[in-house]
Design an enzyme around this catalytic site. Structure first.
Site, PDB file in Angstrom:
ATOM      1  N   LYS A  18      53.212 -61.084  -0.842  1.00  0.00           N
ATOM      2  CA  LYS A  18      52.703 -61.057   0.488  1.00  0.00           C
ATOM      3  C   LYS A  18      51.286 -59.360   0.105  1.00  0.00           C
ATOM      4  O   LYS A  18      51.609 -58.819  -0.289  1.00  0.00           O
ATOM      5  CB  LYS A  18      54.409 -60.068   1.435  1.00  0.00           C
ATOM      6  CG  LYS A  18      53.929 -59.845   2.732  1.00  0.00           C
ATOM      7  CD  LYS A  18      53.557 -61.228   3.579  1.00  0.00           C
ATOM      8  CE  LYS A  18      53.700 -60.867   5.413  1.00  0.00           C
ATOM      9  NZ  LYS A  18      53.389 -62.046   6.548  1.00  0.00           N
ATOM     10  N   ASN A  22      43.346 -56.997   1.471  1.00  0.00           N
ATOM     11  CA  ASN A  22      43.111 -57.463   3.259  1.00  0.00           C
ATOM     12  C   ASN A  22      41.912 -56.588   3.252  1.00  0.00           C
ATOM     13  O   ASN A  22      42.342 -55.606   4.348  1.00  0.00           O
ATOM     14  CB  ASN A  22      44.524 -57.967   3.903  1.00  0.00           C
ATOM     15  CG  ASN A  22      44.601 -58.616   4.934  1.00  0.00           C
ATOM     16  OD1 ASN A  22      43.611 -58.970   5.172  1.00  0.00           O
ATOM     17  ND2 ASN A  22      45.542 -58.940   5.296  1.00  0.00           N
ATOM     18  N   CYS A  68      43.317 -58.402   8.759  1.00  0.00           N
ATOM     19  CA  CYS A  68      44.183 -58.744   9.146  1.00  0.00           C
ATOM     20  C   CYS A  68      44.349 -58.746  11.250  1.00  0.00           C
ATOM     21  O   CYS A  68      44.069 -58.174  11.283  1.00  0.00           O
ATOM     22  CB  CYS A  68      45.780 -58.273   8.623  1.00  0.00           C
ATOM     23  SG  CYS A  68      47.422 -58.125   9.857  1.00  0.00           S
ATOM     24  N   LYS A 108      39.773 -60.265   1.157  1.00  0.00           N
ATOM     25  CA  LYS A 108      40.418 -60.671   2.379  1.00  0.00           C
ATOM     26  C   LYS A 108      39.495 -61.060   3.578  1.00  0.00           C
ATOM     27  O   LYS A 108      40.065 -59.886   4.051  1.00  0.00           O
ATOM     28  CB  LYS A 108      42.183 -61.098   2.545  1.00  0.00           C
ATOM     29  CG  LYS A 108      41.980 -62.461   3.281  1.00  0.00           C
ATOM     30  CD  LYS A 108      43.456 -63.095   3.458  1.00  0.00           C
ATOM     31  CE  LYS A 108      44.274 -63.819   3.851  1.00  0.00           C
ATOM     32  NZ  LYS A 108      45.814 -64.428   3.475  1.00  0.00           N
TER      33      LYS A 108
END
Length: 311
Positions: free
Chosen positions: A47, A127, A130, A164
């Site tokens: 995660k 990431n 998000c 990401k």
């Protein structure tokens, strides 16, 4: 059926297959990560972690839809120090371990990337996309801040590094982000994240189907596959070959995975299907991909990768 070679490689890390879990569903706790390790997933992706434990957004924050889902989870996770503790216990599965990191600031990302240097994570995924943390914009849409963050992260990183990315919708954006990425020692990108700020309304209750952000959330599943394919293909055409691409978005079966392969993906990550069907989906999708490739006479990923035929 002929033997199909589905092995792939990112940086110097070899993956036993083409299909792995995406950061998001069912990869938060140690038990969930162990279940991924025991599955046919080609890697174990954690995660996306923050510096501190996060409970995430209020419920209901996930809703299954006819062709996918909408969610506004808000990055619920155990905090990066807990994942540093868990990772060594995942080594027994003998598959790549990817630590996903999602700092709420550049300094958070730098601190966590630094901390994971001493871990047994084989790759790091940061990431930049998000869409569901209130008050925090998607870094990947601010190209000046993207470059600033990349420069800071790369100063402290020696592991294979991936980003990401959010979905891009304009060819100028593809050009710009590719130019930025090519300046830095990036090993891979994961594209796309869920498409932020969608709104689904239940006409019976006359309300949104999720609670956070007044019902606005990330759209996932089949709804986003065409956009995911476009981002993979457009960025593959613009990035140097050493930057590999993990395709994400709407992968439910072997045909979906094959389409991403044709578009130029080096691997694919499964999210919504994994959320709904559990870890057995990895073996099923892998078998379906192998059967489809065999029926077309392909014996390896390389034979089909990026071979999309233009009309």
């Amino acid at each position: 059926m002929a033997t199909i070679d589905l092995t792939t490689q990112i940086a110097d890390v070899k993956f036993p297959g083409f299909i792995l879990n995406a950061s998001g569903p069912k990869c938060t706790t140690e038990q969930e990560l162990v279940e991924i390790g025991n599955s046919a997933s080609a890697a174990i992706m954690t995660k996306s972690c923050t510096k501190l434990l996060r409970e995430g957004n209020p419920e209901p924050r996930y809703q299954v839809l006819e062709q996918g889902s909408i969610q506004s989870m808000g990055l619920p996770n155990l905090g990066y120090e807990k994942y540093l503790e868990i990772l060594p216990r995942l080594a027994e599965f003998n598959k790549p371990i990817i630590a996903s990191i999602s700092g709420l600031s550049i300094s958070d990302n730098v601190a966590m990337v630094s901390a994971f240097q001493q871990s047994n994570a084989d790759l790091l995924e940061v990431n930049f996309s998000c869409p569901n943390v209130p008050g925090k914009p998607q870094l990947g849409y601010d190209f000046e801040q993207t470059e600033k963050a990349l420069a800071a992260i790369c100063e402290v990183n020696d592991k294979p590094l991936g980003l990401k990315l959010p979905a891009y919708f304009d060819f100028n954006h593809f050009d710009t982000v590719a130019e930025i990425l090519a300046k830095y020692p990036i090993s891979f990108i994961s594209t796309i994240n869920s498409i932020g700020n969608a709104l689904v309304i239940d006409p019976e209750t006359e309300s949104p189907v999720i609670r956070p952000n007044n019902g606005f959330g990330g759209l996932c599943g089949n709804y986003v596959k065409a956009i995911g394919l476009a981002n993979v293909n457009a960025l593959r055409a613009r990035l140097p070959e050493h930057i590999k691409i993990m395709g994400v978005g709407g992968i439910y079966n072997g045909t979906d995975a094959f389409e991403y392969l044709l578009a130029g993906a080096d691997a694919v990550q499964v999210a919504t299907c994994f959320q709904e069907q559990g870890p057995t989906c990895f073996a099923r999708i892998t078998l379906e991909l192998s059967m489809l490739m065999a029926s077309k006479g392909y014996t390896s990923l390389a034979a089909a990768k990026g071979k999309l035929k233009r009309l």
